[in-house]
Design a protein around this motif. Structure first.
Motif, PDB file in Angstrom:
ATOM      1  N   TYR A 244      -0.099   4.434   0.173  1.00  0.00           N
ATOM      2  CA  TYR A 244      -0.707   5.609   0.801  1.00  0.00           C
ATOM      3  C   TYR A 244      -0.350   5.665   2.280  1.00  0.00           C
ATOM      4  CZ  TYR A 244      -3.189   5.694  -3.590  1.00  0.00           C
ATOM      5  OH  TYR A 244      -3.481   5.728  -4.938  1.00  0.00           O
ATOM      6  N   THR A 245      -0.227   6.881   2.798  1.00  0.00           N
ATOM      7  CA  THR A 245       0.289   7.074   4.150  1.00  0.00           C
ATOM      8  C   THR A 245      -0.568   8.076   4.924  1.00  0.00           C
ATOM      9  OG1 THR A 245       1.793   8.764   3.289  1.00  0.00           O
ATOM     10  CG2 THR A 245       2.662   6.527   3.519  1.00  0.00           C
TER      11      THR A 245
ATOM     12  N   LEU B 297      -3.714  10.840  -5.503  1.00  0.00           N
ATOM     13  CA  LEU B 297      -4.140   9.443  -5.600  1.00  0.00           C
ATOM     14  C   LEU B 297      -3.387   8.672  -6.681  1.00  0.00           C
ATOM     15  CD1 LEU B 297      -7.977  10.085  -5.309  1.00  0.00           C
ATOM     16  CD2 LEU B 297      -6.547   8.971  -3.586  1.00  0.00           C
TER      17      LEU B 297
ATOM     18  N   GLN C 217      -5.604  10.527   1.364  1.00  0.00           N
ATOM     19  CA  GLN C 217      -4.710   9.441   1.740  1.00  0.00           C
ATOM     20  C   GLN C 217      -5.474   8.326   2.458  1.00  0.00           C
ATOM     21  OE1 GLN C 217      -1.404   8.933   1.222  1.00  0.00           O
ATOM     22  NE2 GLN C 217      -1.001  10.839   0.138  1.00  0.00           N
TER      23      GLN C 217
ATOM     24  N   TRP D 296      -7.212   0.712  -1.447  1.00  0.00           N
ATOM     25  CA  TRP D 296      -6.108  -0.195  -1.808  1.00  0.00           C
ATOM     26  C   TRP D 296      -6.203  -1.492  -1.000  1.00  0.00           C
ATOM     27  CZ3 TRP D 296      -2.012   0.952  -5.255  1.00  0.00           C
ATOM     28  CH2 TRP D 296      -1.000   0.008  -5.302  1.00  0.00           C
TER      29      TRP D 296
ATOM     30  N   ASN E 222       0.846  -1.191   0.000  1.00  0.00           N
ATOM     31  CA  ASN E 222       0.000   0.000   0.000  1.00  0.00           C
ATOM     32  C   ASN E 222       0.887   1.250   0.000  1.00  0.00           C
ATOM     33  OD1 ASN E 222      -1.817   2.109   0.648  1.00  0.00           O
ATOM     34  ND2 ASN E 222      -3.104   0.728   1.837  1.00  0.00           N
TER      35      ASN E 222
ATOM     36  N   GLY F 245      -7.825   6.571  -0.081  1.00  0.00           N
ATOM     37  CA  GLY F 245      -6.968   5.848  -1.017  1.00  0.00           C
ATOM     38  C   GLY F 245      -6.392   4.602  -0.381  1.00  0.00           C
ATOM     39  N   SER F 246      -5.965   4.717   0.877  1.00  0.00           N
ATOM     40  CA  SER F 246      -5.399   3.575   1.582  1.00  0.00           C
ATOM     41  C   SER F 246      -6.455   2.496   1.801  1.00  0.00           C
ATOM     42  CB  SER F 246      -4.819   4.026   2.924  1.00  0.00           C
ATOM     43  OG  SER F 246      -4.282   2.942   3.645  1.00  0.00           O
TER      44      SER F 246
ATOM     45  N   PRO G  54       3.484  12.021   2.791  1.00  0.00           N
ATOM     46  CA  PRO G  54       3.239  11.137   1.645  1.00  0.00           C
ATOM     47  C   PRO G  54       4.532  10.734   0.947  1.00  0.00           C
ATOM     48  CG  PRO G  54       2.696  13.406   1.085  1.00  0.00           C
ATOM     49  CD  PRO G  54       2.966  13.382   2.563  1.00  0.00           C
TER      50      PRO G  54
END
Length: 309
Positions: free
Chosen positions: A6-7, A245, A276, A283, A4, A279-280, A12
């Motif tokens: 994203y953070t 993203l 984020q 994912w 993954n 998006g995370s 980021p």
């Protein structure tokens, strides 16, 4: 499944957007780099939490180091004075960049840094004369109470040292400035005011970030705090939100369907942290492989993707 990228809640991996704000910082760095002088007044980015202030400062730090700057980072806290933390960060940055003198002179510098970190953290403490004296010179016993003088001299000498050793100069980054103690704010502002009076010999820049109350807090700490350069940060525009993203996913070899991308951007409304976070979550739910795309007919119908909750 690929990792993954994203953070949420962290800096980021791929920084997107904020071009105008980065230019403000780069303009100050260019002034230091070109003329060897103070980059300008204290630069203050302010916004609510989650808008990307820390990420902006971290990106600026990386770019500055690529240009040959030594960058010292400090995050303010309500529990402790920030100036000793700043001095400690400066020492670490100078050591990491290997610009401290070797031999006896280096020992003098380290003792000097240790002394400043103690004295500026004790309200009303007497700053030892050797703190404000250049390495190797006899201390001036007439200095007395001089935290502003001591900090200013230290920043000047550190920045000049970096420059003499072939670097661009010194960059000081102060995060969470709104929670700094009023005395620390006052000392920092007065120090920069004094350095500006001799800006041609001070190759450094100071950039900070805090909540929307930061401008008011600085003005209360010192009336001339209003001369700082205040820059509000807003939510990201549509193009930058999409880049937040798509850029990390593309590095991992994964794309987004247009429907899923639009749904997330609409849901997050330009808020970097939410971008984020969603998006995370998307994912993790999709568990994509390299060459695949995040999205499904459900997303394409306009429904928001699954959250991480």
């Amino acid at each position: 499944m690929t990792a993954n990228p994203y953070t949420p809640g962290q800096v980021p991996r791929v920084f997107a957007g904020r071009a105008a704000e980065l230019r403000r910082i780069e303009d100050q760095l260019a002034r230091v780099l070109t003329f060897g002088e103070l980059g300008g007044p204290l630069l203050v980015f302010h916004a609510p939490r989650g808008i990307g202030k820390t990420s902006l400062l971290r990106t600026a730090q990386r770019r500055a180091e690529e240009l040959g700057f030594v960058a010292a980072w400090v995050a303010c806290s309500r529990e402790r004075p920030v100036l000793p933390e700043l001095v400690g960060s400066l020492r670490t940055a100078l050591e990491r960049a290997e610009v401290l003198p070797r031999g006896g002179a280096g020992g003098v510098w380290r003792k000097r840094l240790e002394r400043v970190s103690v004295e500026v953290g004790l309200p009303g403490a007497k700053v030892a004369a050797e703190v404000a004296s250049p390495p190797g010179e006899k201390p001036d016993d007439t200095l007395g109470l001089a935290p502003i003088h001591a900090l200013g001299t230290l920043l000047h000498d550190a920045a000049a040292l970096v420059r003499r050793r072939g670097g661009a100069g010194l960059l000081v980054l102060v995060d969470e400035l709104h929670v700094a103690l009023p005395d620390d704010m006052s000392i920092l502002l007065n120090t920069l005011q004094n350095l500006d009076g001799d800006r041609e010999h001070n190759p450094l820049a100071v950039v900070s970030a805090g909540l929307p109350v930061t401008p008011e807090a600085l003005t209360r700490a010192a009336t001339f705090g209003e001369r700082s350069a205040f820059v509000p940060l807003d939510v990201l525009n549509g193009a930058d939100a999409r880049a937040v993203l798509t850029a990390p996913a593309e590095e991992a070899g994964v794309g987004w369907t247009e429907g899923a991308l639009t749904a997330v951007v609409d849901e997050a409304r330009g808020h970097p942290y939410l971008l984020q976070l969603i998006g995370s979550g998307t994912w993790d739910a999709a568990r994509p492989r390299r060459g695949s795309k995040l999205g499904s007919p459900t997303y394409d119908a306009g429904c928001p993707p699954p959250s991480s909750s």
